[in-house]
Scaffold this motif. Structure first.
Motif, mmCIF file in Angstrom:
data_model
loop_
_atom_site.group_PDB
_atom_site.id
_atom_site.type_symbol
_atom_site.label_atom_id
_atom_site.label_comp_id
_atom_site.label_asym_id
_atom_site.label_seq_id
_atom_site.Cartn_x
_atom_site.Cartn_y
_atom_site.Cartn_z
ATOM 1 N N GLU A 112 -8.912 -2.911 1.482
ATOM 2 C CA GLU A 112 -7.525 -2.813 1.048
ATOM 3 C C GLU A 112 -6.609 -2.407 2.201
ATOM 4 O O GLU A 112 -5.505 -2.947 2.357
ATOM 5 C CB GLU A 112 -7.408 -1.807 -0.099
ATOM 6 N N GLY A 166 0.782 -1.229 0.000
ATOM 7 C CA GLY A 166 0.000 0.000 0.000
ATOM 8 C C GLY A 166 0.814 1.278 0.000
ATOM 9 O O GLY A 166 0.503 2.218 0.735
ATOM 10 N N TRP A 181 -3.325 -4.385 3.494
ATOM 11 C CA TRP A 181 -2.017 -3.724 3.553
ATOM 12 C C TRP A 181 -1.451 -3.779 4.964
ATOM 13 O O TRP A 181 -0.247 -4.001 5.148
ATOM 14 C CB TRP A 181 -2.149 -2.272 3.094
#
Length: 357
Positions: free
Chosen positions: A211, A175, A215
């Motif tokens: 997400e 990320g 990450w």
């Protein structure tokens, strides 16, 4: 009793150092005439910490406790680099950037020529040696590969890669968007060694909650067993608790080792002004027991499949110093072979990263 007291004081000192406040680095950037350079990039390499100069060339950075390499860049000028840490916070820096000349590049490449098909011919090879071959490496992409310049010297049997502009790498595994100012990557075919130097700056990606969760987990996995994790553990006097074991390499073979029973013995480990000094010259093997090596690593190096620890050999030239955030210097005095060498840019985390409990 004296040794126990020393250990208690050491742990207290380190914990006290970590509790200290942030510190500031302030300064002004000019050209050789003394005129201010506005919008010059000022950042600590391998961090998310950066800014730009104002119209008068002034800047200020607030930094967490620890050590950093401060980098200042401006188009058409040589890159400026200096070391800063909480022991030598600089509040009145005056930096004069020097114009960039072409003579050096002409000298470097007099016996080489840029390859017109370099990216096509060596692009994948560059990615493997720069970004890596781990599972996370497959989720990294260079957004501007056309910025790379490839040179090959037949006489020296050497590949050299430089850049026209800073590389931009998107790491979808951890990320981050990484802005990487690559000085050069050099691969020596004679002894199959690869070295590269440059200045990365991290920018966290914005993502969905799903997400962000992925990450976060991947960052912890990348951190565990990493060089930064090891340096922080040695600094904090808790190597064993964090899963590390240090062994002395006694011959050319990395498997000829003897255990270092006390890695905090005063003969090799000392504290000065919240820095830990490692007074050792030679090779050490670092074993990380809390995670197994990736299968791709075992397959690539044809290692026994029953290997249950990540193994790294570091070669130390006359010792080094560690700061609380895992930054250490002089980094040129420590070279890696083994697992840390295999884990490249795809697994790199910024020095201001702190895993959540």
């Amino acid at each position: 009793m004296q040794k126990i007291l020393l250990s208690v004081l050491t742990i207290f000192f380190v914990q006290f150092a970590l509790a200290q406040n942030d510190f500031y680095v302030k300064g002004r950037v000019t050209d050789t005439t003394g005129a201010p350079l506005a919008k010059a990039s000022v950042f600590c390499q391998n961090t998310t910490l950066g800014t730009v100069t104002d119209n008068d060339g002034n800047f200020q950075l607030k930094l967490p406790h620890g050590g950093y390499d401060l980098i200042i860049t401006f188009t058409g000028y040589e890159t400026y680099q200096t070391q800063v840490n909480n022991n030598n916070a600089l509040n009145a820096l005056t930096i004069t950037l020097q114009p960039k000349g072409k003579q050096l590049e002409d000298v470097v490449f007099t016996s080489s020529s840029e390859l017109a098909d370099g990216l096509e011919k060596y692009g994948s090879f560059f990615n493997a040696n720069f970004i890596g071959s781990t599972e996370d490496a497959g989720k990294c992409q260079i957004e501007n590969p056309q910025a790379l310049k490839f040179f090959f010297s037949k006489k020296k049997n050497r590949l050299k890669v430089t850049e026209r502009e800073d590389l931009v790498i998107i790491n979808k595994a951890l990320g981050y968007k990484i802005h990487y100012k690559l000085d050069s990557l050099t691969y020596e075919y004679g002894n199959n060694t690869c070295t590269y130097t440059g200045f990365p700056f991290f920018e966290p990606l914005e993502g969905t909650p799903e997400e962000q969760k992925v990450w976060k987990a991947n960052r912890v996995k990348a951190y565990n067993g990493s060089r930064m994790h090891f340096m922080r553990a040695w600094y904090n006097h808790n190597l064993e608790k964090e899963g590390f074991e240090i062994e002395k390499v006694t011959s050319l073979s990395p498997f000829a080792v003897e255990t270092i029973s006390n890695p905090y013995d005063s003969s090799i480990y000392s504290i000065d002004s919240s820095e830990v000094a490692i007074n050792y010259d030679g090779r050490l093997r670092i074993k990380y027991h809390n995670e197994m090596p990736e299968k791709a690593y075992i397959d690539f190096y044809k290692l026994p499949p029953q290997l249950r620890a990540q193994l790294t050999v570091i070669e130390i030239n006359e010792g080094f110093n560690i700061m609380s955030n895992g930054y250490f210097y002089d980094q040129n005095d420590v070279t890696n072979n083994g697992y840390w060498s295999w884990e490249k840019l795809a697994e790199l985390l910024p020095y201001d990263y702190v895993p959540e409990e």
